[in-house]
Design a protein around this motif. Structure first.
Motif, PDB file in Angstrom:
ATOM      1  N   SER A  98      13.725  85.714  54.324  1.00  0.00           N
ATOM      2  CA  SER A  98      13.967  86.172  55.774  1.00  0.00           C
ATOM      3  C   SER A  98      12.658  87.106  55.893  1.00  0.00           C
ATOM      4  N   VAL A  99      12.095  86.737  57.170  1.00  0.00           N
ATOM      5  CA  VAL A  99      10.967  87.659  57.481  1.00  0.00           C
ATOM      6  C   VAL A  99      11.300  88.200  59.216  1.00  0.00           C
ATOM      7  N   SER A 100      11.101  89.326  59.155  1.00  0.00           N
ATOM      8  CA  SER A 100      11.468  89.913  60.616  1.00  0.00           C
ATOM      9  C   SER A 100      10.501  90.889  61.078  1.00  0.00           C
ATOM     10  N   GLU A 101      10.069  90.817  62.213  1.00  0.00           N
ATOM     11  CA  GLU A 101       9.298  91.849  62.894  1.00  0.00           C
ATOM     12  C   GLU A 101      10.187  92.974  63.528  1.00  0.00           C
ATOM     13  N   LYS A 102      10.223  94.290  63.441  1.00  0.00           N
ATOM     14  CA  LYS A 102      10.817  95.201  64.116  1.00  0.00           C
ATOM     15  C   LYS A 102      10.066  96.129  64.516  1.00  0.00           C
ATOM     16  N   LYS A 103      10.154  96.641  65.830  1.00  0.00           N
ATOM     17  CA  LYS A 103       9.398  97.745  66.233  1.00  0.00           C
ATOM     18  C   LYS A 103      10.603  98.948  66.663  1.00  0.00           C
ATOM     19  N   ILE A 114      20.202 101.084  70.122  1.00  0.00           N
ATOM     20  CA  ILE A 114      20.985 100.548  71.335  1.00  0.00           C
ATOM     21  C   ILE A 114      20.315  99.078  71.532  1.00  0.00           C
ATOM     22  N   ASP A 115      18.859  98.994  71.656  1.00  0.00           N
ATOM     23  CA  ASP A 115      18.266  97.798  71.867  1.00  0.00           C
ATOM     24  C   ASP A 115      16.977  97.591  71.075  1.00  0.00           C
ATOM     25  N   LEU A 116      17.266  97.533  69.462  1.00  0.00           N
ATOM     26  CA  LEU A 116      15.937  97.485  68.925  1.00  0.00           C
ATOM     27  C   LEU A 116      15.416  95.904  68.847  1.00  0.00           C
ATOM     28  N   LYS A 117      14.181  95.814  69.393  1.00  0.00           N
ATOM     29  CA  LYS A 117      13.417  94.646  69.379  1.00  0.00           C
ATOM     30  C   LYS A 117      13.084  94.055  67.900  1.00  0.00           C
ATOM     31  N   LYS A 118      13.959  92.939  67.823  1.00  0.00           N
ATOM     32  CA  LYS A 118      13.775  92.092  66.428  1.00  0.00           C
ATOM     33  C   LYS A 118      13.455  90.588  66.553  1.00  0.00           C
ATOM     34  N   THR A 119      12.505  90.231  66.035  1.00  0.00           N
ATOM     35  CA  THR A 119      12.209  88.831  65.790  1.00  0.00           C
ATOM     36  C   THR A 119      12.484  88.336  64.426  1.00  0.00           C
ATOM     37  N   ILE A 120      13.461  87.403  64.104  1.00  0.00           N
ATOM     38  CA  ILE A 120      13.736  87.280  62.720  1.00  0.00           C
ATOM     39  C   ILE A 120      13.721  85.503  62.467  1.00  0.00           C
ATOM     40  N   TYR A 121      12.958  85.459  61.428  1.00  0.00           N
ATOM     41  CA  TYR A 121      12.685  83.915  60.984  1.00  0.00           C
ATOM     42  C   TYR A 121      13.542  83.869  59.683  1.00  0.00           C
ATOM     43  N   PHE A 181       9.692 102.480  68.128  1.00  0.00           N
ATOM     44  CA  PHE A 181       8.852 103.373  69.113  1.00  0.00           C
ATOM     45  C   PHE A 181       7.469 102.645  68.971  1.00  0.00           C
ATOM     46  N   GLU A 182       6.410 103.139  68.448  1.00  0.00           N
ATOM     47  CA  GLU A 182       5.209 102.706  68.258  1.00  0.00           C
ATOM     48  C   GLU A 182       4.688 101.846  67.151  1.00  0.00           C
ATOM     49  N   GLU A 183       5.618 101.806  66.142  1.00  0.00           N
ATOM     50  CA  GLU A 183       5.368 101.525  64.796  1.00  0.00           C
ATOM     51  C   GLU A 183       6.077 100.127  64.688  1.00  0.00           C
ATOM     52  N   ILE A 184       5.259  99.118  64.278  1.00  0.00           N
ATOM     53  CA  ILE A 184       5.804  97.624  64.030  1.00  0.00           C
ATOM     54  C   ILE A 184       5.845  97.311  62.575  1.00  0.00           C
ATOM     55  N   PHE A 185       6.894  97.031  62.095  1.00  0.00           N
ATOM     56  CA  PHE A 185       7.166  96.363  60.637  1.00  0.00           C
ATOM     57  C   PHE A 185       7.394  95.031  60.723  1.00  0.00           C
ATOM     58  N   LEU A 186       6.814  94.559  59.606  1.00  0.00           N
ATOM     59  CA  LEU A 186       7.136  93.052  59.194  1.00  0.00           C
ATOM     60  C   LEU A 186       7.639  92.914  57.734  1.00  0.00           C
ATOM     61  N   VAL A 187       9.116  92.949  57.762  1.00  0.00           N
ATOM     62  CA  VAL A 187       9.986  92.924  56.879  1.00  0.00           C
ATOM     63  C   VAL A 187      10.046  91.452  56.085  1.00  0.00           C
ATOM     64  N   GLU A 188       9.737  91.451  54.917  1.00  0.00           N
ATOM     65  CA  GLU A 188      10.024  90.163  54.013  1.00  0.00           C
ATOM     66  C   GLU A 188      10.880  90.218  52.921  1.00  0.00           C
ATOM     67  N   ASP A 189      11.872  89.717  52.775  1.00  0.00           N
ATOM     68  CA  ASP A 189      13.098  90.055  51.743  1.00  0.00           C
ATOM     69  C   ASP A 189      13.832  88.733  51.668  1.00  0.00           C
ATOM     70  N   SER A 190      14.840  88.856  50.586  1.00  0.00           N
ATOM     71  CA  SER A 190      15.888  87.938  50.343  1.00  0.00           C
ATOM     72  C   SER A 190      16.699  87.859  51.500  1.00  0.00           C
ATOM     73  N   VAL A 191      17.222  86.485  51.969  1.00  0.00           N
ATOM     74  CA  VAL A 191      18.383  86.746  52.871  1.00  0.00           C
ATOM     75  C   VAL A 191      19.733  87.508  52.476  1.00  0.00           C
ATOM     76  N   ARG A 192      20.112  88.225  53.382  1.00  0.00           N
ATOM     77  CA  ARG A 192      21.343  89.089  52.895  1.00  0.00           C
ATOM     78  C   ARG A 192      22.369  88.381  52.387  1.00  0.00           C
ATOM     79  N   LYS A 193      23.103  88.615  51.225  1.00  0.00           N
ATOM     80  CA  LYS A 193      24.497  87.716  50.985  1.00  0.00           C
ATOM     81  C   LYS A 193      25.621  88.608  51.443  1.00  0.00           C
TER      82      LYS A 193
END
Length: 261
Positions: A123-128, A108-115, A130-142
């Motif tokens: 695209s580089v995004s930080e997604k939390k 419902i309310d996933l905290k995302k910061t997306i560059y 629960f207690e796990e934080i992921f830094l996701v780096e990949d191509s921009v979605r087409k």
């Protein structure tokens, strides 16, 4: 007859002047900040979770939620952008927690910061989660957008509608303006010939709409990752989620969707 001709001529001139004046007042901007309001129709979203198997307890939770909580959950976010990049991040508030059963639900309310780097299409995004934080780096979605003739005004800008299907099954409706000639938008939605100011996922009962656009010179900064962030790409993120949520049933599919969007 002569009076009629003069009247028609003056009317045409006035219309032309009015049109030219309007064109001069339209201001095209290529950097600034946009404030978005994300709204989730909680009543509709939660009703979909009631099944024959869980109705004995889920119906009670749903009924209690409707008695004590508003229909729409609203969260705020900002998008800073230039012609080269954008940074989307939630606005932190000091509002007290509702302490509801769904207050920390990531679907419902996933905290995302997306560059988003428009020059490199990275695209580089930080997604939390629960207690796990992921830094996701990949191509921009087409995204294969289909632009329509429907228009509407959002935050003072004329916008045109476009439709798309992402992740094979998620129907998306977007409204973009070519008065902001930057191919950006809220969260990870990009790829139109102008900024997306309105966005809806109709089947997920969720919308994003711009409430304010500020014309300011700005250069968005890349994300400074949290020290404990786990670096992944989209494929490895999905693999990790599937492994850790193997026994979560149908709810896991909702989490996967929220994390991968």
């Amino acid at each position: 007859m002569e009076r009629d001709i003069r009247f028609i001529t003056w009317t045409a001139l006035l219309l032309m002047i009015s049109h030219l004046s309007y064109g001069q007042n339209v201001r095209f901007i290529s950097s600034g900040t946009i404030e978005y309001e994300k709204k989730v129709n909680m009543y509709a979203k939660l009703a979909k979770r009631i099944t024959k198997e869980n109705s004995s307890w889920m119906q009670q939770i749903y009924d209690q939620y409707k008695k004590t909580q508003p229909q729409f959950k609203s969260v705020q976010a900002t998008l800073s952008f230039s012609k080269d990049a954008s940074l989307y991040k939630p606005i932190e508030t000091n509002a007290p927690s509702t302490n509801s059963f769904f207050s920390n639900d990531p679907t419902i309310d996933l905290k995302k910061t997306i560059y988003t780097d428009f020059k490199t299409d990275i695209s580089v995004s930080e997604k939390k989660l629960f207690e796990e934080i992921f830094l996701v780096e990949d191509s921009v979605r087409k995204i294969k957008w289909k632009i329509t003739s429907e228009t509407r005004e959002i935050a003072g800008y004329d916008c045109r509608r476009a439709n798309a299907l992402v992740m094979d099954s998620i129907y998306v409706v977007a409204f973009y303006t070519d008065q902001i000639p930057v191919s950006g938008g809220p969260e990870s939605f990009t790829g139109l010939p102008g900024m997306i100011l309105g966005l809806a996922l109709p089947h997920d009962n969720t919308t994003w709409f711009a409430t304010k656009v500020s014309d300011v010179p700005i250069q968005p900064s890349p994300i400074i990752p949290a020290k404990k962030a786990k670096k992944v790409n989209n494929a490895s993120l999905l693999s990790t989620l599937k492994e850790s949520m193997e026994n979560w049933g149908e709810y896991a599919q909702e989490v996967f969707k929220a994390m991968m969007l």
